[in-house]
Write an enzyme that holds these catalytic residues in place. Structure first.
Site, short mmCIF file in Angstrom:
data_model
loop_
_atom_site.label_atom_id
_atom_site.label_comp_id
_atom_site.label_asym_id
_atom_site.label_seq_id
_atom_site.Cartn_x
_atom_site.Cartn_y
_atom_site.Cartn_z
N GLU A 1 -43.99 8.71 -62.53
CA GLU A 1 -42.54 8.78 -62.36
C GLU A 1 -41.82 8.99 -63.69
O GLU A 1 -40.83 9.73 -63.77
CB GLU A 1 -42.02 7.51 -61.68
CG GLU A 1 -42.36 7.42 -60.20
CD GLU A 1 -41.76 8.54 -59.37
OE1 GLU A 1 -40.61 8.94 -59.65
OE2 GLU A 1 -42.44 9.03 -58.45
N CYS B 1 -36.70 22.92 -50.06
CA CYS B 1 -35.27 22.85 -50.39
C CYS B 1 -35.08 23.05 -51.90
O CYS B 1 -34.47 22.25 -52.59
CB CYS B 1 -34.69 21.50 -49.94
SG CYS B 1 -32.89 21.46 -49.87
N CYS C 1 -35.02 27.67 -45.63
CA CYS C 1 -34.33 26.97 -44.53
C CYS C 1 -34.99 27.23 -43.18
O CYS C 1 -34.92 26.40 -42.28
CB CYS C 1 -32.87 27.40 -44.48
SG CYS C 1 -31.94 27.00 -45.98
N CYS D 1 -37.57 24.56 -42.60
CA CYS D 1 -37.22 23.20 -43.03
C CYS D 1 -37.08 22.28 -41.81
O CYS D 1 -36.41 22.63 -40.84
CB CYS D 1 -35.92 23.22 -43.82
SG CYS D 1 -35.36 21.58 -44.31
N CYS E 1 -28.60 20.18 -40.92
CA CYS E 1 -28.14 20.45 -42.30
C CYS E 1 -26.81 21.17 -42.28
O CYS E 1 -26.70 22.31 -41.79
CB CYS E 1 -29.19 21.27 -43.04
SG CYS E 1 -28.71 21.68 -44.74
#
Length: 352
Positions: A35, A190, A197, A200, A206
């Site tokens: 991370e 995305c 899209c 997705c 969305c």
């Protein structure tokens, strides 16, 4: 408001990334390290650094005991070096104050150096299964598009809206998978440009997709012209072919890294070299280098200055920390500023 968690988890089960190095196995040290490395850095760039880092420092305890130079050396080229310094400090604090175990509570994690709210939540959810919502760059993009949140996420009002959405959608089960799923969606489908899209899993709800303008979200950071700073860097070479390096202060740009002596562009390179070490026999101006930081360009004019002798003044430099002579053919394991490493490598490869 319906949650997107179920659709995201179904998509993740079929298409999510599950074989990244920090996922095999998933454990707190590996999750935390990944991370930190992934902050402002792409996965493909991080993977070799992560693998090498774990090879040399496989546990939190080994990182805490390592000298800072080793940590910075392993980080060289990854950029944003404050991350490495904070990583090192964090490991030492965890060893001293948490019995060598990464805390699982997001608030305790956030109190550690280099760990912000989203990173703390990612560690807590992925490593410990906590239902703590994350909001890294990929997640901001997914949520800004899904809810048509206008404005640049650097503004407090905009990021506050995005946090509300992030917390609403966070499920109480499979928390780690959900965090990984929403990050993966932002990193793969995305994406910033040319979002996919049509495949997705969130397409039906969305708002940006319904508007037909997903690329308008999130709002762009106001552009500004980066200022340019200019500096001379002196590659002072003794008769052994070694180059003089100086360690930078612990904070600020390239904090704690080893760099070349720097002077304003108007200074005389030979005079400055002779003040530092000894008499110059040859002086060559090398091609300039531009290094870009997030807030300015640094134009570097490298100057190669070869000494006529290893005289007493040159030897005295060795005794005045923090300076050393760097062996181009047998490099020490030091944290080097990226353009300095590039210049040293070019000089080393030019030798017969």
């Amino acid at each position: 408001m319906p949650t997107i968690a179920k659709r995201l988890l179904n998509w993740f089960d079929q298409h999510g990334r599950k074989n990244l190095p920090w996922q095999q196995p998933i454990e707190p040290y590996r999750v935390w390290l990944s991370e930190i490395m992934l902050q402002q850095t792409q996965v493909d760039t991080v993977i070799p650094y992560f693998n090498l880092f774990l090879e040399q420092l496989p546990t939190l305890a080994s990182l805490a005991k390592a000298p800072q130079d080793q940590v910075l050396h392993l980080w060289t080229g990854l950029g944003y070096y404050a991350r490495a310094r904070n990583l090192h400090k964090c490991a030492q604090i965890v060893m001293e104050q948490h019995n060598g175990q990464m805390p699982s509570d997001p608030e305790q994690l956030e109190a550690l150096p280099g760990i912000g709210r989203s990173t703390a939540a990612a560690i807590a959810s992925i490593a410990f299964g906590k239902d703590s919502a994350i909001l890294d760059g990929n997640v901001k993009r997914v949520l800004a598009r899904h809810h048509a949140v206008e404005g640049w996420p650097g503004k407090p009002a905009v990021v506050s809206q995005l946090w509300l959405h992030a917390e609403h959608h966070m499920p109480s089960k499979r928390c780690g998978d959900y965090s990984q799923a929403i990050m993966d969606l932002g990193a793969t489908l995305c994406s910033r440009s040319k979002p996919k899209c049509d495949i997705c899993p969130l397409q039906s709800s969305c708002l940006a997709h319904k508007q037909g303008n997903p690329q308008d979200y999130p709002g762009k950071k106001p552009r500004k012209v980066l200022p340019v700073k200019t500096v001379q860097m002196l590659l002072i070479q003794n008769l052994d072919g070694h180059i003089l390096l100086q360690q930078r202060p612990p904070s600020g740009i390239w904090g704690g890294l080893w760099s070349l002596p720097e002077f304003p562009p108007e200074d005389d390179a030979c005079q400055q070299t002779e003040a530092l070490t000894g008499v110059v026999s040859t002086h060559t101006e090398l091609p300039p280098v531009r290094h870009t930081f997030s807030h300015y360009h640094l134009d570097i004019q490298p100057q190669l200055l070869q000494l006529s002798a290893n005289i007493t003044k040159a030897q005295q430099v060795m005794e005045t920390a923090p300076q050393l002579w760097y062996n181009l053919q047998q490099p020490q394991e030091l944290g080097l500023a990226a353009p300095v490493k590039k210049l040293l490598n070019q000089l080393a490869s030019a030798k017969p």
